[in-house]
Design a protein around this motif. Structure first.
Motif, PDB file in Angstrom:
ATOM      1  N   UNK A 267     -37.310  -8.402   6.567  1.00 40.12           N
ATOM      2  CA  UNK A 267     -38.091  -8.496   7.257  1.00 40.12           C
ATOM      3  C   UNK A 267     -37.632  -9.437   8.241  1.00 40.12           C
ATOM      4  N   UNK A 268     -37.140 -10.739   7.298  1.00 39.44           N
ATOM      5  CA  UNK A 268     -36.288 -11.524   8.594  1.00 39.44           C
ATOM      6  C   UNK A 268     -35.444 -11.452   9.376  1.00 39.44           C
ATOM      7  N   UNK A 269     -34.692 -10.515   8.978  1.00 37.86           N
ATOM      8  CA  UNK A 269     -34.176  -9.261   9.857  1.00 37.86           C
ATOM      9  C   UNK A 269     -35.069  -8.869  11.733  1.00 37.86           C
ATOM     10  N   UNK A 270     -35.751  -8.889  11.213  1.00 37.13           N
ATOM     11  CA  UNK A 270     -36.541  -7.633  12.297  1.00 37.13           C
ATOM     12  C   UNK A 270     -37.134  -8.821  12.955  1.00 37.13           C
ATOM     13  N   UNK A 271     -37.196  -9.961  12.444  1.00 34.34           N
ATOM     14  CA  UNK A 271     -38.318 -11.132  13.193  1.00 34.34           C
ATOM     15  C   UNK A 271     -37.427 -11.772  13.895  1.00 34.34           C
ATOM     16  N   UNK A 272     -36.219 -11.608  13.769  1.00 34.85           N
ATOM     17  CA  UNK A 272     -34.536 -12.315  14.374  1.00 34.85           C
ATOM     18  C   UNK A 272     -34.593 -13.058  14.007  1.00 34.85           C
ATOM     19  N   UNK A 273     -34.399 -13.466  12.528  1.00 32.53           N
ATOM     20  CA  UNK A 273     -34.395 -14.877  12.198  1.00 32.53           C
ATOM     21  C   UNK A 273     -32.550 -13.716  11.203  1.00 32.53           C
ATOM     22  N   UNK A 274     -31.037 -14.335  11.865  1.00 28.82           N
ATOM     23  CA  UNK A 274     -30.108 -14.371  11.151  1.00 28.82           C
ATOM     24  C   UNK A 274     -30.177 -14.640   9.525  1.00 28.82           C
ATOM     25  N   UNK A 275     -30.484 -13.759   8.898  1.00 31.06           N
ATOM     26  CA  UNK A 275     -29.795 -13.973   7.217  1.00 31.06           C
ATOM     27  C   UNK A 275     -29.304 -13.125   6.544  1.00 31.06           C
ATOM     28  N   UNK A 276     -28.691 -13.448   5.223  1.00 27.28           N
ATOM     29  CA  UNK A 276     -28.409 -11.849   4.278  1.00 27.28           C
ATOM     30  C   UNK A 276     -28.084 -13.028   3.136  1.00 27.28           C
ATOM     31  N   UNK A 348     -36.650 -22.160   6.147  1.00 30.93           N
ATOM     32  CA  UNK A 348     -35.285 -22.715   6.310  1.00 30.93           C
ATOM     33  C   UNK A 348     -35.161 -22.859   7.800  1.00 30.93           C
ATOM     34  N   UNK A 349     -35.917 -21.598   8.586  1.00 32.69           N
ATOM     35  CA  UNK A 349     -34.953 -21.166  10.161  1.00 32.69           C
ATOM     36  C   UNK A 349     -35.904 -21.823  11.222  1.00 32.69           C
ATOM     37  N   UNK A 350     -36.906 -22.482  10.232  1.00 32.81           N
ATOM     38  CA  UNK A 350     -37.926 -23.100  12.056  1.00 32.81           C
ATOM     39  C   UNK A 350     -38.814 -22.536  12.137  1.00 32.81           C
ATOM     40  N   UNK A 351     -39.532 -21.577  11.415  1.00 32.96           N
ATOM     41  CA  UNK A 351     -40.570 -20.539  12.086  1.00 32.96           C
ATOM     42  C   UNK A 351     -41.545 -20.879  11.605  1.00 32.96           C
ATOM     43  N   UNK A 352     -42.934 -20.563  12.262  1.00 36.39           N
ATOM     44  CA  UNK A 352     -44.273 -19.967  10.731  1.00 36.39           C
ATOM     45  C   UNK A 352     -44.034 -18.704  10.719  1.00 36.39           C
ATOM     46  N   UNK A 353     -43.654 -18.029   9.279  1.00 35.60           N
ATOM     47  CA  UNK A 353     -44.197 -17.195   8.438  1.00 35.60           C
ATOM     48  C   UNK A 353     -45.170 -16.056   9.325  1.00 35.60           C
ATOM     49  N   UNK A 354     -44.921 -14.706   9.766  1.00 34.35           N
ATOM     50  CA  UNK A 354     -45.748 -13.778  10.474  1.00 34.35           C
ATOM     51  C   UNK A 354     -45.977 -12.508  10.052  1.00 34.35           C
TER      52      UNK A 354
END
Length: 354
Positions: A267-276, A348-354
């Protein structure tokens, strides 16, 4: 034999049978009681022996006795019962005896409840009983992996003459998934020169004990054990990496939580967050290498657990202060949700969860 739909506890039992286990000593405790019941029915069908002991303490000592003869033997329990087995597990390590011990973790401390948890992590990875020792710990995240790792555990136990722990949780024990069983390639009938099967006057007496009253002799035993642990660390580390090549953030999770965390990563990847995701499969030896390889490339790590924060300590040790290591956990049998984990990743990514 094709795929069959089975419950997790029964999968562990059937995987053990396919691995050549014919001896089981245990005591029922939720949420792993189905494993004991399955073994009670199944082992007589393959010429094996099932015995419900009067307690968990008795069960682990029966395992000790059977292991002395070189047979493949297993016991299982859940957290409070697993605690009662700790002295016997220390004896097994000290006497260098192979056995498989299953812990289907439930909420604690104390009697707690029968919901899934991962709060036995310290106990299984730091020895658990008395003395300087470790036991290999394998933590599956699916029922098919339970099949594979349970069978691997028996091979590993014999290879190193040590007890091996298979660590699940109440959710893995109770869920149902299709699984496929395969026969093992390693032989289970190889004569063991150390086993107390009787020399019939044709050889030296075989004595198995963890008792050394001479301090220097006991130190020599401990040195030998530590060398064995070093070999296990070298050869038995297992882990899975998911989308870590370009990751700016990495989630660490094992077992059931890793499955949920993988959905949160997607889900985070779909939001543009590069997480593994790094999923330790062997909790001991802990997979330090993937954390070493990524610690200078990522902005932060996140350890997600069904505990108050236990594996996070090993993650921090592996990262060695080269990157921040955050923690998110639920306790008492509460399972973290995909949305909760995603929200923490977004934070952590400094973004608001949506």
């Amino acid at each position: 034999m094709g795929k069959v739909l089975m419950k997790g506890n029964e999968v562990i039992a059937e995987a053990a049978v396919h691995a050549g286990c014919k001896y089981f000593f245990g005591y029922p405790i939720t949420p792993q009681s189905e494993l004991v019941a399955y073994m009670a029915r199944r082992l007589p069908e393959v010429g094996g022996l099932f015995l419900q002991a009067e307690s968990e303490v008795a069960a682990i000592n029966m395992v000790y006795g059977a292991a002395c003869t070189g047979v493949r033997v297993m016991t299982s329990s859940s957290s409070p019962g697993f605690s009662l087995k700790q002295e016997g597990i220390s004896y097994l390590v000290g006497a260098e005896l192979p056995a498989v011990v299953v812990n289907v973790v439930r909420g604690g401390p104390g009697l707690g409840n029968i919901q899934p948890a991962q709060s036995d992590y310290f106990q299984v990875t730091k020895g658990g009983g008395h003395g300087d020792y470790y036991t290999p710990v394998l933590a599956p995240s699916s029922l098919q992996e339970i099949v594979d790792l349970t069978q691997d555990a028996f091979d590993m136990a014999e290879r190193y003459r040590t007890p091996v722990i298979v660590l699940g949780d109440g959710m893995l024990g109770q869920m149902m998934e299709p699984v496929e069983f395969g026969e093992r390639s390693e032989r289970t009938d190889v004569p063991k020169e150390w086993a107390t099967t009787g020399t019939r006057g044709d050889g030296d007496r075989r004595v198995i004990s963890s008792l050394d009253l001479d301090a220097h002799a006991l130190e020599a035993r401990n040195i030998r054990l530590q060398k064995k642990f070093a070999v296990i660390r070298e050869n038995e580390v297992r882990y899975e990496e998911y989308l870590t090549d370009d990751a700016e953030f990495i989630v660490a999770a094992f077992g059931t939580v890793a499955r949920i965390a993988m959905n949160a990563v997607n889900k985070a990847r779909r939001q543009g967050i590069k997480v593994g995701l790094i999923r330790p499969i062997s909790l001991w030896p802990f997979p330090v290498q993937p954390f070493h390889e990524t610690r200078d490339c990522v902005k932060a790590f996140l350890s997600v657990e069904m505990s108050a924060g236990q594996m996070v300590e090993d993650v921090r040790l592996a990262v060695e202060g080269r990157a921040p290591v955050e923690f998110y956990g639920r306790t008492g049998g509460v399972v973290p949700t995909q949305e909760e984990i995603f929200a923490k990743i977004a934070e952590l990514a400094g973004r608001v969860a949506v």
